[in-house]
Design a protein around this motif. Structure first.
Motif, mmCIF file in Angstrom:
data_model
loop_
_atom_site.group_PDB
_atom_site.id
_atom_site.type_symbol
_atom_site.label_atom_id
_atom_site.label_comp_id
_atom_site.label_asym_id
_atom_site.label_seq_id
_atom_site.Cartn_x
_atom_site.Cartn_y
_atom_site.Cartn_z
ATOM 1 N N ILE A 155 72.930 23.905 86.213
ATOM 2 C CA ILE A 155 71.575 23.311 85.530
ATOM 3 C C ILE A 155 72.080 21.722 84.885
ATOM 4 O O ILE A 155 71.514 20.808 85.192
ATOM 5 C CB ILE A 155 70.677 23.892 84.524
ATOM 6 N N SER A 156 73.126 21.857 84.417
ATOM 7 C CA SER A 156 73.745 20.706 83.392
ATOM 8 C C SER A 156 74.205 19.574 84.685
ATOM 9 O O SER A 156 73.705 18.286 84.382
ATOM 10 C CB SER A 156 74.778 20.990 82.798
ATOM 11 N N ILE A 157 74.780 19.999 85.608
ATOM 12 C CA ILE A 157 75.164 19.132 86.685
ATOM 13 C C ILE A 157 73.790 18.405 87.484
ATOM 14 O O ILE A 157 73.873 17.407 87.717
ATOM 15 C CB ILE A 157 75.888 19.723 87.744
ATOM 16 N N CYS A 158 72.994 19.389 87.729
ATOM 17 C CA CYS A 158 71.788 18.853 88.194
ATOM 18 C C CYS A 158 71.064 17.986 87.239
ATOM 19 O O CYS A 158 70.353 16.828 87.795
ATOM 20 C CB CYS A 158 70.752 19.851 88.457
ATOM 21 N N LYS A 159 70.991 17.967 86.064
ATOM 22 C CA LYS A 159 70.400 17.239 84.946
ATOM 23 C C LYS A 159 71.139 15.896 85.073
ATOM 24 O O LYS A 159 70.627 14.837 85.174
ATOM 25 C CB LYS A 159 70.659 17.890 83.801
ATOM 26 N N ILE A 160 72.766 15.889 85.054
ATOM 27 C CA ILE A 160 73.143 14.727 85.040
ATOM 28 C C ILE A 160 73.065 13.828 86.428
ATOM 29 O O ILE A 160 73.119 12.458 86.215
ATOM 30 C CB ILE A 160 74.835 14.990 85.173
ATOM 31 N N ILE A 161 72.731 14.456 87.455
ATOM 32 C CA ILE A 161 72.664 13.702 88.689
ATOM 33 C C ILE A 161 71.130 13.520 88.976
ATOM 34 O O ILE A 161 70.861 13.275 89.981
ATOM 35 C CB ILE A 161 73.312 14.302 89.834
ATOM 36 N N GLN A 162 70.494 13.858 88.172
ATOM 37 C CA GLN A 162 68.961 13.439 88.104
ATOM 38 C C GLN A 162 68.266 14.301 89.171
ATOM 39 O O GLN A 162 67.430 13.776 90.002
ATOM 40 C CB GLN A 162 68.607 11.998 88.420
ATOM 41 N N ARG A 163 68.500 15.605 89.143
ATOM 42 C CA ARG A 163 68.166 16.648 90.237
ATOM 43 C C ARG A 163 67.393 17.739 89.441
ATOM 44 O O ARG A 163 66.813 18.897 90.170
ATOM 45 C CB ARG A 163 69.071 17.028 91.361
ATOM 46 N N SER A 164 67.200 17.627 88.440
ATOM 47 C CA SER A 164 66.674 19.085 87.585
ATOM 48 C C SER A 164 65.078 18.638 87.387
ATOM 49 O O SER A 164 64.748 17.591 87.206
ATOM 50 C CB SER A 164 67.210 19.409 86.331
ATOM 51 N N ASP A 165 64.233 19.594 87.223
ATOM 52 C CA ASP A 165 62.978 19.516 86.734
ATOM 53 C C ASP A 165 62.715 20.226 85.297
ATOM 54 O O ASP A 165 63.756 20.628 84.816
ATOM 55 C CB ASP A 165 62.189 20.100 87.865
ATOM 56 N N ARG A 166 61.495 19.937 84.976
ATOM 57 C CA ARG A 166 61.401 20.603 83.588
ATOM 58 C C ARG A 166 61.593 21.950 83.431
ATOM 59 O O ARG A 166 61.813 22.553 82.355
ATOM 60 C CB ARG A 166 59.931 20.178 82.931
#
Length: 412
Positions: A112-123
């Motif tokens: 989840i952290s990596i997805c957040k860093i590369i702007q691929r995570s949702d709320r």
């Protein structure tokens, strides 16, 4: 109503999660290295004790993790893809049996952290990360007091008995004590995520919190280690005697952390273990009297352990290696550190501990309310109001209950 403050999983939290994962892997590697070093030195008794400590701690933490994974609240909803894969193929139980449950949790948080860093995570994923981060912080706290602190006691005992205190060894002991205090600070900072921005921990409050934990934990750890180095056959009896009393005291406080009775008894047993080394607030409401009783008892016990250590060394001085320091200095320094820690703790609660005034709303007798994010399956920009008086609340369970009760115990 006062302005609410939604909870997010910022980039700083992502980076800290990745860093904590690296430290977790480093800790595992250092444990393996410590076992191999003792084996190569022929210290098979110490190696066996260390393996027993690591195994018992790992089993304890993974039992908690498995219970939490089995909770109905976490059996549905959104998860990281690694979690979904493990659930789909029935790997949750087997991974915990082979002591890899924490790796699964860290892997999910890293994803989840990596997805957040590369702007691929949702709320919704950020909501899952908040819950994962909280559960991992609690599990790491349990692991620290069931593994890291006893392991440090064992290292000091081995140093005093076999090697004698050297400068490098002294730095290692000091570094280990500081890392324990930092771990407690990070756990407390995690609790501060649930207060408004203007009440987050600043440098001054963090420094005071770190120092009072360092000055209270250090004398306790050193006193236990010194006693174990001179009377190793009695340390188990000392621990078990205190643990039984502390376990019963945790039961008398009517803790409400787990979702089932068996899990709650296990939690109380773990609290007794933590209390053997450090105070840990486990019930809502004012605990000033309980804290005073605890610190008076621990202070007296530290004095007793130091006295027995000094007496036994004096009796057997002819056959023991000479100490590289004056024992009178140690006898005076450790109680002085403990008293200083108590004074710093009073300073922290007087000046820095948040009263959370912005979290209070009119409800019955001004019952304090706390804003927490909704369950991960409902995660959005809104927050849910939770009264600090559990008597008036709807039944909740799982991570939601643990987060809510932890916050209430910390601040009310």
């Amino acid at each position: 109503m006062e302005e609410t403050f939604p909870f997010h999983f910022p980039l700083s939290a992502c980076l800290l999660s990745l860093l904590s994962t690296l430290f977790f892997l480093l800790d595992v590697a250092l444990d393996v290295w410590a076992i191999m070093s003792l084996y190569q030195d022929g210290q098979y008794v110490y190696m066996g004790v260390l393996i027993a400590l690591l195994l018992c701690s790992s089993i304890l933490v993974h039992v908690f993790s498995w219970i939490w994974y089995s909770d109905p609240e976490t059996s549905t909803g959104k998860f990281a893809s690694i979690d979904k894969f493990a659930r789909e193929y029935g790997l949750i139980g087997p991974l915990h049996v082979v002591q890899l449950g924490l790796f699964l949790r860290f892997a999910s948080l890293v994803e989840i952290s990596i997805c957040k860093i590369i702007q691929r995570s949702d709320r919704s994923q950020e909501g899952v990360a908040v819950f994962l981060k909280h559960d991992l912080s609690v599990l790491r706290l349990f692991e620290m007091f069931s593994e890291s602190v006893p392991q440090l006691v064992l290292m000091i005992t081995f140093t005093m008995q076999k090697q004698g205190l050297q400068l490098f060894t002294g730095f290692k002991i000091a570094g280990s004590l500081m890392s324990i205090a930092i771990s407690v600070l990070l756990y407390h900072c995690n609790m501060r995520d649930f207060v408004p921005e203007d009440q987050k921990m600043g440098w001054s409050s963090s420094a005071v919190f770190f120092l009072w934990n360092l000055f209270l934990i250090t004398p306790r750890v050193l006193a236990v280690a010194l006693f174990a180095s001179i009377l190793p056959c009695y340390i188990a009896a000392h621990f078990l005697s205190w643990w039984v009393l502390l376990f019963l005291w945790a039961w008398r406080q009517k803790t409400d952390f787990m979702d089932n009775e068996g899990g709650e008894w296990l939690y109380r047993a773990t609290v007794g273990l933590i209390w053997y080394f450090s105070w840990f607030k486990v019930s809502k409401g004012k605990t000033k009297v309980k804290s005073i009783i605890y610190h008076v008892c621990m202070g007296a016990d530290i004095g007793l352990l130091l006295g027995l250590w000094f007496w036994k060394r004096s009796v057997d001085s002819a056959r023991l290696n000479p100490l590289p320091f004056n024992p009178y200095v140690l006898i005076g320094a450790l109680p002085a550190l403990y008293i200083t820690g108590l004074l710093l703790k009073l300073l922290y609660y007087w000046k820095f501990h948040p009263n959370c005034p912005s979290l209070r709303f009119k409800d019955r007798d001004e019952t304090p309310q706390i804003q927490l994010p909704r369950r991960a399956s409902e995660a959005d920009d809104s927050v849910e109001m939770v009264s600090a008086d559990l008597e008036y609340q709807q039944t909740v369970s799982g991570t939601w209950k643990r987060m809510r009760n932890m916050v209430i115990n910390f601040y009310y």
